[in-house]
Design an enzyme around this catalytic site. Structure first.
Site, mmCIF file in Angstrom:
data_model
loop_
_atom_site.group_PDB
_atom_site.id
_atom_site.type_symbol
_atom_site.label_atom_id
_atom_site.label_comp_id
_atom_site.label_asym_id
_atom_site.label_seq_id
_atom_site.Cartn_x
_atom_site.Cartn_y
_atom_site.Cartn_z
ATOM 1 N N GLU A 44 0.847 -1.193 0.000
ATOM 2 C CA GLU A 44 0.000 0.000 0.000
ATOM 3 C C GLU A 44 0.886 1.248 0.000
ATOM 4 O OE1 GLU A 44 -3.723 1.736 2.666
ATOM 5 O OE2 GLU A 44 -2.184 0.540 3.662
ATOM 6 N N LYS A 119 -9.632 1.137 -2.479
ATOM 7 C CA LYS A 119 -9.820 0.606 -1.127
ATOM 8 C C LYS A 119 -11.235 0.890 -0.618
ATOM 9 C CE LYS A 119 -7.455 0.847 3.390
ATOM 10 N NZ LYS A 119 -6.332 1.528 4.087
ATOM 11 N N CYS A 160 -5.007 -3.404 2.907
ATOM 12 C CA CYS A 160 -4.779 -3.120 4.326
ATOM 13 C C CYS A 160 -6.003 -3.354 5.214
ATOM 14 C CB CYS A 160 -4.240 -1.691 4.481
ATOM 15 S SG CYS A 160 -3.384 -1.379 6.050
#
Length: 282
Positions: A44, A119, A160
């Site tokens: 990320e 995301k 994440c």
């Protein structure tokens, strides 16, 4: 199609500008390719990590103008490898919303972007050690999940904090993902407590390989990330990991036949049932 896939995860300590980030990650990717990896994944925030809002605003640009994204596309084509930019922080392209996108980019061996994923779950938290994160103030959440085709099988894309939402991973597996990427910049407290446990749980629940390249160490903006990049097999076994937070390359070879073996042994993806939600507590 061979069931054996040599991969590499890149662990970085990404600087605060795209130009510096490219200079940081490029030698590691070349090292991975020289070691035989055909699929390479970065963490990320591969193109920049900068939480100081004034500097971040100056650093973020459009995807097609970002120096790191452009450079990494050329590098994938030069090396003839597939490359997942775990995420790039780029302008979202949504009118009226100046927040950036935290976007995974899957690049084929010709340097073409074949899949994008923004995301879904942004990290807003107050940690017990006094650290505060408000990712939603600068990152616009995505709207949809993504499973992308590769020469070796389908890959699910997450980033994440998504790892804490098992229903997302289950949907990716049910959509045919045999590999699920979890590029991350985990904080040190949460990384130490939860990182490996969460990743192994997601692998077991989905019967998929979980590939988690990570940021590590103390960054220019003062944040500290956990590192400890890891590859987990579909039975929940740790195949390879880095036991530190320094930049580096983690090689592994995936036996993709293990996915079907795990899913046959425990056919949980076929056993979902609809059920009524719990009632209100009385």
């Amino acid at each position: 199609m061979s069931s054996s896939l040599p991969i590499a995860l890149i662990q970085t300590r990404t600087p605060a500008t795209a130009q510096a980030a490219l200079a940081h990650v490029e030698p590691l990717i070349r090292q991975a390719a020289d070691g035989g990896a055909k699929l390479i994944l970065t963490p990320e925030g591969t193109n920049l990590l900068e939480q100081r809002r004034d500097r971040r605003g100056l650093a973020v640009t459009d995807e097609d103008q970002d120096a790191a994204v452009i450079g990494l596309r050329h590098l994938a084509a030069e090396l003839g490898v597939w490359l997942l930019i775990g995420s790039a922080i780029v302008k979202s392209g949504h009118a009226g919303d100046d927040r950036a996108a935290n976007r995974s980019l899957l690049i084929d061996a010709n340097g073409t972007i074949v899949a994008r994923y923004d995301k879904l779950h942004v990290f807003d938290v107050d940690l017990a050690n006094g650290e505060t994160y408000r990712e939603s103030s600068t990152i616009r959440p995505g709207d949809g999940a993504c499973v992308a085709g590769t020469p070796w099988g389908r890959m699910g894309l997450t980033i994440c904090y998504d790892v804490r939402f098992p229903h997302l991973f289950r949907q990716l597996a049910r959509a045919g993902a045999c590999m699920i990427a979890v590029p991350a910049a985990f904080t040190v407290p949460t990384g130490e407590a939860h990182w490996e446990t969460l990743l192994r749980a997601r692998a077991i629940e989905t019967g998929a390989f979980v590939l988690a390249p990570a940021q590590g160490g103390t960054h220019e903006d003062g944040r500290r990330t956990w590192g400890h990049s890891i590859v987990v097999g579909p039975w929940g076994e740790v195949i390879a990991k880095l036991d530190h937070d320094e930049p580096g390359v983690l090689h592994a070879t995936l036996d993709l036949a293990a996915v079907e073996a795990a899913r046959t042994s425990v056919p949980q993806l076929r056993h979902d049932r609809d059920f009524a939600p719990p009632g209100d507590p009385t």
